[in-house]
Scaffold this motif. Structure first.
Motif, PDB file in Angstrom:
ATOM      1  N   ARG A   1       0.828  -1.205   0.000  1.00 23.70           N
ATOM      2  CA  ARG A   1       0.000   0.000   0.000  1.00 23.70           C
ATOM      3  C   ARG A   1       0.861   1.253   0.000  1.00 23.70           C
ATOM      4  O   ARG A   1       0.549   2.240  -0.688  1.00 23.70           O
ATOM      5  N   LEU A   2       1.968   1.206   0.733  1.00 26.84           N
ATOM      6  CA  LEU A   2       2.867   2.358   0.803  1.00 26.84           C
ATOM      7  C   LEU A   2       3.428   2.689  -0.583  1.00 26.84           C
ATOM      8  O   LEU A   2       3.566   3.861  -0.944  1.00 26.84           O
ATOM      9  N   SER A   3       3.738   1.656  -1.361  1.00 29.30           N
ATOM     10  CA  SER A   3       4.293   1.868  -2.703  1.00 29.30           C
ATOM     11  C   SER A   3       3.308   2.582  -3.614  1.00 29.30           C
ATOM     12  O   SER A   3       3.705   3.277  -4.560  1.00 29.30           O
ATOM     13  N   GLU A   4       2.002   2.401  -3.340  1.00 27.44           N
ATOM     14  CA  GLU A   4       0.978   3.028  -4.169  1.00 27.44           C
ATOM     15  C   GLU A   4       0.814   4.514  -3.872  1.00 27.44           C
ATOM     16  O   GLU A   4       0.226   5.252  -4.673  1.00 27.44           O
ATOM     17  N   LEU A   5       1.323   4.974  -2.719  1.00 28.60           N
ATOM     18  CA  LEU A   5       1.139   6.364  -2.303  1.00 28.60           C
ATOM     19  C   LEU A   5       2.280   7.242  -2.805  1.00 28.60           C
ATOM     20  O   LEU A   5       3.440   6.827  -2.806  1.00 28.60           O
ATOM     21  N   SER A   6       1.934   8.443  -3.204  1.00 29.78           N
ATOM     22  CA  SER A   6       2.965   9.428  -3.535  1.00 29.78           C
ATOM     23  C   SER A   6       3.559   9.953  -2.223  1.00 29.78           C
ATOM     24  O   SER A   6       3.021   9.705  -1.144  1.00 29.78           O
ATOM     25  N   ASP A   7       4.661  10.688  -2.324  1.00 29.55           N
ATOM     26  CA  ASP A   7       5.284  11.243  -1.117  1.00 29.55           C
ATOM     27  C   ASP A   7       4.330  12.174  -0.375  1.00 29.55           C
ATOM     28  O   ASP A   7       4.293  12.188   0.862  1.00 29.55           O
ATOM     29  N   VAL A   8       3.544  12.947  -1.117  1.00 25.67           N
ATOM     30  CA  VAL A   8       2.585  13.865  -0.492  1.00 25.67           C
ATOM     31  C   VAL A   8       1.475  13.087   0.203  1.00 25.67           C
ATOM     32  O   VAL A   8       1.077  13.397   1.329  1.00 25.67           O
ATOM     33  N   GLN A   9       0.954  12.042  -0.468  1.00 25.23           N
ATOM     34  CA  GLN A   9      -0.101  11.219   0.142  1.00 25.23           C
ATOM     35  C   GLN A   9       0.405  10.514   1.394  1.00 25.23           C
ATOM     36  O   GLN A   9      -0.306  10.432   2.403  1.00 25.23           O
ATOM     37  N   LEU A  10       1.634  10.019   1.323  1.00 25.39           N
ATOM     38  CA  LEU A  10       2.218   9.358   2.497  1.00 25.39           C
ATOM     39  C   LEU A  10       2.377  10.347   3.641  1.00 25.39           C
ATOM     40  O   LEU A  10       2.086  10.020   4.798  1.00 25.39           O
ATOM     41  N   GLN A  11       2.795  11.543   3.325  1.00 25.21           N
ATOM     42  CA  GLN A  11       2.965  12.567   4.352  1.00 25.21           C
ATOM     43  C   GLN A  11       1.637  12.889   5.039  1.00 25.21           C
ATOM     44  O   GLN A  11       1.590  13.130   6.247  1.00 25.21           O
TER      45      GLN A  11
END
Length: 892
Positions: free
Chosen positions: A557-567
């Motif tokens: 799931r983390l791989s699917e997120l952009s850096d902004v989404q993860l933040q």
């Protein structure tokens, strides 16, 4: 990538040959083209470049400028002291450099020196450095994997990958699997990776990557690429250095402007301006900070913490997020049987009813390839856990094997998901089968209940399935045991169900309390692991890290997120499972982008990049790999997560002390500047000589500042506060007001002392006390020397009294435990003695241009110098009454 290719596709893609392997000519050509199978060394700065880098700091520039000025003023001894301070700081910095180099050297040591390959149709042993992509490699138990390999054949092969992936148990490999999509490293069951260890079975495979192209090579690249950032304190001191530089230049410019307006001697004013610029710089500050941090290192050793990088000590106090690896840090890194299911009842493993469950315990010890030798056990962690269970009930595997010797066996494989051993018993035979509960259950027609064999009913089966699901929901690894009597060869059908065990790598008992204390201190605990999400959440829930599965995120799931989404999601997530080393670095950076100070713990190779990327990297000293230790800032010698809490507590105390030292030094220097600046603006002679300023800054200031730096704090109180923010100024929480107030007060009493002699002369002569009259009186050399001596003495002594009050701005001096800081007592005494020397010893009187003082003068000046301490007491008294009133209102 290659986990998604079949064996034939891999063979074709890499130009390999399953029958003959590569030819010697082809291998040599590939070796020339792609280089040796080694990890590349990082480009290292020379010793001189590293040393010069330590001097690249605004505060250091100001100090070097002060040294140059001191030489111009013929104060060579002062210049030498400043230069020594600068050099000590630089040398300490050089010693602490080179972590990336050491980490890569440790990684190189982990690579296998030899490999067994097939070339030209012949099996041979070659140096692992000569492996190339396409080589056909043979692997066996006890061997380190020499490169990244796509398996083409496997037989009962299990590989220990915890240092690379964080998974707590060896991974079973299957060459026939073909992934449908790209998988995390821990799920690539048809691949073996460089530096991991084969613990059981054998395999053949084709080399898919060598050197820096391997998974461990990618980790080496991330370690090398990670840049060491400045700590919060270093950033604050750098900002302060820039400010002081601007202030120094500004003061010089203003005083030259004043000299022109007042028609003063430009040369004299130039010397005065330089003296004032020197006064603006706390020469002792870098030395005080370095010494305080160095002394704190010995303190940290007492709480089982080794500090590899001095500035990281104070950063600990600002930590707001602790990202922790699970295996070996939050858990014991030792599989342990927690539950046993016997007689259709689930029991805690250590509380089986007397006389029950012995068949399960003995069967698990016999159907077991691990070996117990004294207090040590060798073998698969799952099987050694079963031997530990047997030991709990005083069952000896060695004696069992003597009584029931193994005569035949059927090894475990991934298709059957079980293993069987046959044992000679008296005049007959007894076999045990251990494996996955669902597979065992399918092959059982009877069940053992209280030593009696009964037919297995549908009710029995349903109860076993429900119990298995219950244990699995608690993230326990479940193994079932069945037995069969009378057969000399292994048979896995029509068996008798004996029971089940549930095991897990258990949480460290002290961690839960540490997590609770972290929460009270405003520090969040986050688990980051390569293990499965169910196992991770079970441990996190037990420790109080997470309360809901919604707080968990997988690497997929983390791989699917952009850096902004993860933040945006990062602060809501408490468990990251099945993550890769790249994921760990992204998580650390996401927290840092949210203005959090991040501490990252770990022990494996896979943790090294994130340890280096975090504000504080914390490695495990006992179980940690050399790679992790060399990439970290701090090493825990007891591998105890709870030690981090003690280290953070110590870090907060150290920062508090450094802050006290900084405020003390700057308020004292501000007092010096204000004293001289006001007098000169008013058209008076300078109250202090350049030598007076340097003497106070380097001698009288530094000792009390150092004593403040090693002061004992109320650490319990410090741990009840939230962590300070990354951009928090050294002057936060009233620090600026404190600096300004005491600076003005010190200037006021110093000017009072300076003007006392002119005042007494004018009063005795019946003349008005005006600036013009004072200026004329001070033109007399003897009067000016005595007036300057008064100002010099009060300025020096007032800072000693000021230091005593600065120990605790919220506590009366009468309530402080002064013997808890013997260095402050010594600093006060030495400072007083040094100040006494420059006014009473003829040599020093000539050197500093002072005048000898009488007893009455000393008494008057000491009373005047004590005003900062008196002001401290008045402020404490004023703040006590509102607090009492507030407490009374709350009680009412």
């Amino acid at each position: 990538m290659f986990e998604q290719k079949s064996i034939k596709e891999t063979e074709a893609a890499l130009g390999s040959d399953m029958n003959k392997g590569l030819s010697s000519e082809e291998a040599a050509g590939r070796l020339r083209e792609h280089g040796e199978n080694e990890l590349a060394s990082a480009e290292q700065a020379t010793l001189w470049e590293t040393f010069c880098e330590q001097l690249n700091d605004p505060l250091i520039y100001v100090l070097l400028g002060a040294a140059a000025i001191s030489i111009l003023l013929h104060e060579v001894s002062d210049a030498v002291i400043i230069i020594v301070v600068v050099l000590v700081n630089a040398v300490v910095g050089v010693i602490q450099e080179g972590k990336a180099k050491k980490a890569l050297e440790a990684l190189k040591k982990m690579t296998s020196p030899y490999a067994v390959v097939k070339r030209d149709g012949k099996q041979m042993e070659i140096p692992a450095a000569e492996l190339v992509t396409g080589d056909l490699v043979y692997l066996s138990a006890g061997q380190q994997v020499p490169a990244d390999i796509r398996l083409v054949e496997s037989a009962g092969m299990r590989v220990e990958e915890s240092a690379l992936t964080g998974e707590s148990v060896p991974v079973e490999k299957n060459a026939l699997l073909v992934a449908r999509e790209e998988l995390p490293i821990g799920d690539r069951r048809n691949m073996a990776f460089m530096s991991t260890m084969v613990v059981a079975g054998r395999a053949e495979g084709i080399v898919t990557a060598t050197g820096m192209d391997t998974e461990i090579g990618r980790i080496a690249s991330m370690i090398n690429d990670a840049r060491q950032e400045l700590t919060p304190l270093q950033k604050r001191l750098a900002d302060m250095g820039k400010l002081l530089s601007i202030l120094s230049v500004g003061l010089c410019a203003v005083l030259f402007f004043v000299a022109v307006i007042q028609h003063r001697n430009v040369i004299d004013m130039f010397i005065t301006a330089i003296s004032l610029a020197v006064a603006a710089v706390p020469e002792g500050l870098p030395a005080v900070v370095t010494i305080v941090l160095a002394l704190s290192v010995s303190k940290m050793v007492k709480v089982h913490t080794i500090v590899r990088r001095l500035p990281s000590v104070e950063t600990l106090g600002a930590v707001s997020v602790v990202c922790s690896d699970k295996t070996g840090t939050l858990t014991q890194n030792k599989m342990t049987v927690k539950k046993c299911f016997v007689n259709q009842t689930l029991y805690p493993a250590h509380r089986l009813p007397e006389g029950e469950g012995m068949e399960l315990i003995e069967g698990m010890a016999l159907c077991n390839d691990a070996v117990a030798e004294g207090n040590s056990k060798l073998g698969d962690p799952t099987e050694t856990a079963l031997l530990d269970l047997a030991g709990t009930y005083h069952v000896s595997q060695k004696k069992l094997r003597q009584t029931l010797p193994r005569t035949a066996e059927k090894a475990f494989d991934s298709t059957r998901k079980m293993m069987t051993t046959v044992h000679k018993k008296d005049k007959g035979y007894l076999s045990y089968t251990k494996g996955a509960p669902d597979e065992i259950l399918k092959r059982c027609s009877r069940i053992l209940i209280r030593h009696e064999v009964r037919p297995m009913t549908a009710r029995h089966r349903e109860q076993i399935r429900r119990t298995c699901e219950e244990m699995s929901s608690q993230a326990l690894r479940v193994l079932a045991l069945a037995m069969r009597q009378g057969d000399t060869a292994p048979k896995e059908e029509d068996m008798i169900f004996v029971g089940m065990t549930g095991m897990i790598d258990p949480a460290r008992p002290e961690v839960k309390e540490a997590v609770e204390r972290f929460q009270k201190a405003g520090v969040s605990t986050v688990m980051i692991t390569g293990d499965h999400v169910d196992t991770a959440f079970a441990i996190a829930k037990e420790l109080g890290i997470a309360g809901s599965p919604k707080e968990c995120m997988t690497g997929e799931r983390l791989s699917e997120l952009s850096d902004v989404q993860l933040q945006n999601r990062i602060t809501e997530t408490r468990v990251f499972a099945r993550v890769s080393p790249e994921h760990k670095v992204r998580i650390v950076k996401a927290f840092k982008n949210c203005n959090r100070i991040v501490a990252m713990t770990g022990d494996g190779v896979n943790d090294a990049p994130s340890l280096k990327s975090a504000d504080i990297g914390i490695a495990m000293g006992m179980t940690g790999t050399d790679v992790a230790k060399n990439a970290a800032d701090i090493i825990l010698t007891d591998d105890n997560f709870a030690t981090i809490e003690k280290a953070i507590e110590e870090g907060r105390g150290i920062y508090e002390n450094i802050k006290k030292s900084v405020i003390f030094l700057l308020s004292s220097n501000f007092g010096e500047i204000l004293t001289m600046f006001v007098a000169i603006i008013c058209g008076l002679a300078s109250p202090l000589k350049a030598s007076h300023v340097l003497w106070i800054n380097l001698i009288t200031d530094s000792l009390p500042a150092l004593a403040l730096g090693v002061d004992e704090n109320d650490k319990k109180s410090l741990m009840k506060r939230p962590p300070r923010k990354e951009n928090e100024s050294l002057f936060a929480d009233g620090g600026l007001a404190c600096t300004m107030f005491y600076g003005i007060l010190i200037a006021a009493i110093s000017l009072t002392a300076f003007l006392k002699i002119p005042h007494d002369i004018l009063a005795g002569s019946g003349l008005a006390f005006t600036l013009d009259n004072v200026a004329k009186v001070l033109q007399n050399g003897n009067v000016l020397d005595r007036a300057q001596t008064y100002a010099f003495t009060v300025l020096g002594l007032s800072q000693l009294f000021h230091a005593v009050g600065m120990r605790d701005r919220e506590k009366s001096v009468f309530r402080m435990n002064h013997f808890a800081n013997k260095m402050m007592i010594a600093a006060f005494a030495v400072g007083f003695l040094l100040q006494f020397l420059v006014t009473e010893i003829p040599y020093f009187i000539r050197a500093f241009g002072t005048a000898a003082l009488g007893m009455n003068e000393w008494i008057q000046l000491i009373i005047l110098a004590a005003f900062p301490l008196l002001a401290h007491e008045v402020m404490i008294l004023a703040s006590v009454r509102p607090r009492k009133a507030e407490r009374i209102i709350k009680e009412v």
